[in-house]
Design a protein around this motif. Structure first.
Motif, PDB file in Angstrom:
ATOM      1  N   PHE A  34       0.856  -1.309  -0.045  1.00  0.00           N
ATOM      2  CA  PHE A  34       0.029   0.032   0.105  1.00  0.00           C
ATOM      3  C   PHE A  34       0.844   1.286  -0.140  1.00  0.00           C
ATOM      4  O   PHE A  34       0.642   2.151   0.706  1.00  0.00           O
ATOM      5  N   THR A  35       2.015   1.330  -0.948  1.00  0.00           N
ATOM      6  CA  THR A  35       2.666   2.398  -0.821  1.00  0.00           C
ATOM      7  C   THR A  35       2.909   2.740  -2.355  1.00  0.00           C
ATOM      8  O   THR A  35       3.210   1.839  -3.185  1.00  0.00           O
ATOM      9  N   ARG A  36       2.779   3.976  -2.498  1.00  0.00           N
ATOM     10  CA  ARG A  36       2.901   4.220  -4.059  1.00  0.00           C
ATOM     11  C   ARG A  36       4.443   4.433  -4.592  1.00  0.00           C
ATOM     12  O   ARG A  36       5.198   4.451  -4.005  1.00  0.00           O
ATOM     13  N   LEU A  37       4.426   3.987  -6.111  1.00  0.00           N
ATOM     14  CA  LEU A  37       5.721   3.639  -6.654  1.00  0.00           C
ATOM     15  C   LEU A  37       6.566   5.011  -6.717  1.00  0.00           C
ATOM     16  O   LEU A  37       7.729   4.810  -6.092  1.00  0.00           O
ATOM     17  N   PRO A  38       6.235   6.328  -6.642  1.00  0.00           N
ATOM     18  CA  PRO A  38       7.179   7.417  -6.387  1.00  0.00           C
ATOM     19  C   PRO A  38       7.965   7.318  -5.106  1.00  0.00           C
ATOM     20  O   PRO A  38       8.923   7.536  -5.009  1.00  0.00           O
ATOM     21  N   GLU A  39       6.907   6.751  -4.096  1.00  0.00           N
ATOM     22  CA  GLU A  39       7.621   6.889  -2.809  1.00  0.00           C
ATOM     23  C   GLU A  39       8.642   5.717  -2.743  1.00  0.00           C
ATOM     24  O   GLU A  39       9.704   5.762  -1.985  1.00  0.00           O
ATOM     25  N   ILE A  40       8.113   4.623  -3.059  1.00  0.00           N
ATOM     26  CA  ILE A  40       9.029   3.444  -3.117  1.00  0.00           C
ATOM     27  C   ILE A  40      10.528   3.723  -3.964  1.00  0.00           C
ATOM     28  O   ILE A  40      11.500   3.282  -3.200  1.00  0.00           O
ATOM     29  N   ILE A  80       0.528   1.885 -10.764  1.00  0.00           N
ATOM     30  CA  ILE A  80      -0.633   0.933 -10.627  1.00  0.00           C
ATOM     31  C   ILE A  80      -0.955   0.803  -9.322  1.00  0.00           C
ATOM     32  O   ILE A  80      -0.581   0.564  -8.369  1.00  0.00           O
ATOM     33  N   PRO A  81      -2.362   1.021  -9.126  1.00  0.00           N
ATOM     34  CA  PRO A  81      -3.071   0.884  -7.988  1.00  0.00           C
ATOM     35  C   PRO A  81      -3.374  -0.539  -7.434  1.00  0.00           C
ATOM     36  O   PRO A  81      -3.288  -1.495  -8.249  1.00  0.00           O
ATOM     37  N   ASP A  82      -3.757  -0.728  -6.276  1.00  0.00           N
ATOM     38  CA  ASP A  82      -4.400  -2.103  -5.635  1.00  0.00           C
ATOM     39  C   ASP A  82      -5.823  -2.159  -6.142  1.00  0.00           C
ATOM     40  O   ASP A  82      -6.535  -1.006  -6.610  1.00  0.00           O
ATOM     41  N   PHE A  83      -6.559  -3.243  -5.800  1.00  0.00           N
ATOM     42  CA  PHE A  83      -7.968  -3.336  -5.835  1.00  0.00           C
ATOM     43  C   PHE A  83      -8.518  -3.032  -7.232  1.00  0.00           C
ATOM     44  O   PHE A  83      -9.332  -2.337  -7.438  1.00  0.00           O
ATOM     45  N   ILE A  84      -7.631  -3.643  -8.222  1.00  0.00           N
ATOM     46  CA  ILE A  84      -8.174  -3.515  -9.664  1.00  0.00           C
ATOM     47  C   ILE A  84      -8.166  -5.056  -9.956  1.00  0.00           C
ATOM     48  O   ILE A  84      -7.457  -6.036  -9.413  1.00  0.00           O
ATOM     49  N   PRO A  85      -8.952  -5.585 -10.994  1.00  0.00           N
ATOM     50  CA  PRO A  85      -8.936  -6.942 -11.519  1.00  0.00           C
ATOM     51  C   PRO A  85      -7.465  -7.582 -11.900  1.00  0.00           C
ATOM     52  O   PRO A  85      -6.609  -6.704 -12.404  1.00  0.00           O
ATOM     53  N   LEU A  86      -7.428  -8.524 -11.786  1.00  0.00           N
ATOM     54  CA  LEU A  86      -5.861  -9.269 -12.140  1.00  0.00           C
ATOM     55  C   LEU A  86      -5.742  -8.914 -13.838  1.00  0.00           C
ATOM     56  O   LEU A  86      -4.556  -8.651 -14.062  1.00  0.00           O
ATOM     57  N   GLU A 236      -9.193   4.977  -6.555  1.00  0.00           N
ATOM     58  CA  GLU A 236     -10.001   6.073  -6.753  1.00  0.00           C
ATOM     59  C   GLU A 236      -9.291   7.198  -6.359  1.00  0.00           C
ATOM     60  O   GLU A 236      -9.581   8.535  -6.099  1.00  0.00           O
ATOM     61  N   HIS A 237      -8.035   7.140  -5.703  1.00  0.00           N
ATOM     62  CA  HIS A 237      -7.159   8.078  -5.137  1.00  0.00           C
ATOM     63  C   HIS A 237      -6.846   9.067  -6.194  1.00  0.00           C
ATOM     64  O   HIS A 237      -6.620   8.671  -7.556  1.00  0.00           O
ATOM     65  N   ILE A 238      -6.724  10.334  -5.819  1.00  0.00           N
ATOM     66  CA  ILE A 238      -6.588  11.766  -6.889  1.00  0.00           C
ATOM     67  C   ILE A 238      -5.278  11.133  -7.545  1.00  0.00           C
ATOM     68  O   ILE A 238      -4.821  11.636  -8.637  1.00  0.00           O
ATOM     69  N   ALA A 239      -4.276  10.501  -7.012  1.00  0.00           N
ATOM     70  CA  ALA A 239      -2.949  10.387  -7.494  1.00  0.00           C
ATOM     71  C   ALA A 239      -3.101   9.758  -8.949  1.00  0.00           C
ATOM     72  O   ALA A 239      -2.071   9.629  -9.689  1.00  0.00           O
ATOM     73  N   TYR A 240      -4.068   8.597  -9.192  1.00  0.00           N
ATOM     74  CA  TYR A 240      -4.260   7.992 -10.369  1.00  0.00           C
ATOM     75  C   TYR A 240      -5.168   8.911 -11.373  1.00  0.00           C
ATOM     76  O   TYR A 240      -5.422   8.082 -12.393  1.00  0.00           O
ATOM     77  N   ASP A 241      -5.492   9.937 -10.970  1.00  0.00           N
ATOM     78  CA  ASP A 241      -6.092  10.848 -12.204  1.00  0.00           C
ATOM     79  C   ASP A 241      -7.257  10.118 -12.705  1.00  0.00           C
ATOM     80  O   ASP A 241      -7.735  10.547 -14.047  1.00  0.00           O
ATOM     81  N   GLY A 242      -8.126   9.231 -12.188  1.00  0.00           N
ATOM     82  CA  GLY A 242      -9.217   8.568 -12.619  1.00  0.00           C
ATOM     83  C   GLY A 242      -8.956   7.541 -13.648  1.00  0.00           C
ATOM     84  O   GLY A 242     -10.166   7.131 -14.272  1.00  0.00           O
ATOM     85  N   ARG A 243      -7.703   7.268 -13.798  1.00  0.00           N
ATOM     86  CA  ARG A 243      -7.681   6.206 -14.770  1.00  0.00           C
ATOM     87  C   ARG A 243      -8.092   4.940 -14.611  1.00  0.00           C
ATOM     88  O   ARG A 243      -8.134   4.082 -15.544  1.00  0.00           O
ATOM     89  N   PHE A 244      -8.175   4.861 -13.388  1.00  0.00           N
ATOM     90  CA  PHE A 244      -8.887   3.202 -12.914  1.00  0.00           C
ATOM     91  C   PHE A 244     -10.235   3.174 -12.094  1.00  0.00           C
ATOM     92  O   PHE A 244     -10.479   2.255 -11.634  1.00  0.00           O
ATOM     93  N   ASP A 245     -10.727   4.501 -12.298  1.00  0.00           N
ATOM     94  CA  ASP A 245     -12.189   4.400 -11.497  1.00  0.00           C
ATOM     95  C   ASP A 245     -12.905   3.518 -11.961  1.00  0.00           C
ATOM     96  O   ASP A 245     -13.650   2.842 -11.162  1.00  0.00           O
ATOM     97  N   ASP A 246     -12.905   3.251 -13.252  1.00  0.00           N
ATOM     98  CA  ASP A 246     -14.124   2.436 -13.744  1.00  0.00           C
ATOM     99  C   ASP A 246     -13.888   0.875 -13.511  1.00  0.00           C
ATOM    100  O   ASP A 246     -14.609   0.072 -13.802  1.00  0.00           O
TER     101      ASP A 246
END
Length: 250
Positions: A34-40, A80-86, A236-246
């Motif tokens: 649960f850590t975003r790529l830039p921080e990693i 790439i976020p978590d909680f998306i389909p495989l 749905e975090h703002i950091a992903y600019d809505g790309r994965f909302d759907d």
């Protein structure tokens, strides 16, 4: 030349680096939950030096909390976020030419199953055949799956605790001096050996890491689900600019 890589750790600090160097490791793959790529990336760079390469990576939690499947990617450029389909995660990994690794296959409800390995055999670059958190039956099953799908092996300490670093590593028969070198070695199936301890220290590691696993799946999960707000890696975090909302599944 043999290059020794702990292919998956969750913790990174001065003690981890000291233990890694004492164990003769050349690199760690750092992929905290649960850590975003830039921080990693920033943290990995801060702890890398001429003696130890720290490679940033993401273990993506696909699916829902009840039925999630973890998949590890090395060499990502875009977050790439978590909680998306495989299937969404796999498509993103392929688009970015990342190396795709399978940690702890078929373990509990957090892993790829045999059917998933068959579906994504062309995308997967390596499969973990030994995990010190597991009992022998789990590791035997992982080895059998690797052989069945002709998938190159890896191992890791899967360290959630500093003391675990160094109990297992993958020894590649090629020099690796950068993240790109490791991605290439994994993608090209470079010859390697899995190396791990199997004595009292290994079993002490298993006990302490399993204890930590219980903590992660009780109080820490309650805190994450109900008390801490939106995860930084939620789609749905703002950091992903809505790309994965759907495609968010949680």
């Amino acid at each position: 030349m043999t290059f020794r890589v702990d292919c998956h750790v969750k913790v990174l600090n001065d003690r981890v680096v000291e233990r890694a160097k004492r164990a003769g490791l050349d690199a760690l793959v750092y992929a905290p939950h649960f850590t975003r790529l830039p921080e990693i990336r920033e943290r990995a760079a801060a702890y890398s030096d001429d003696e130890l390469l720290v490679v940033p990576a993401r273990e993506v939690f696909t699916g829902t909390w009840r039925n999630r499947k973890h998949i590890l990617a090395v060499g990502l450029e875009d977050p790439i976020p978590d909680f998306i389909p495989l299937e969404t995660a796999m498509a993103e990994f392929e688009r970015q030419d990342a190396a795709v690794l399978v940690p702890h296959p078929t373990f509990a409800n957090v892993s790829l199953e045999q059917s998933d390995l068959g579906t994504y055999a062309e995308t997967i670059d390596a499969l973990e055949i030994f995990n010190p958190k597991h009992f022998p039956v789990h590791n035997r099953r992982a080895r059998n799956l690797g052989e069945a799908f002709s998938c190159p092996p890896i191992t890791s300490s899967y360290a959630h605790l500093s003391r675990t670093v160094g109990v297992a590593h993958t020894a590649f028969d090629t020099p690796i001096e950068s993240e790109g070198d490791l991605v290439a070695a994994l993608a090209d199936g470079v010859a390697r050996r899995v190396v791990y301890e199997n004595g009292l220290n290994r079993w002490a590691t298993t006990a302490t890491e399993l204890g930590h696993l219980v903590y992660e799946n009780t109080w820490k999960k309650v805190d994450r689900l109900f008390l801490s707000g939106t995860e930084p890696t939620h789609p749905e975090h703002i950091a992903y600019d809505g790309r994965f909302d759907d495609v968010a599944v949680y």
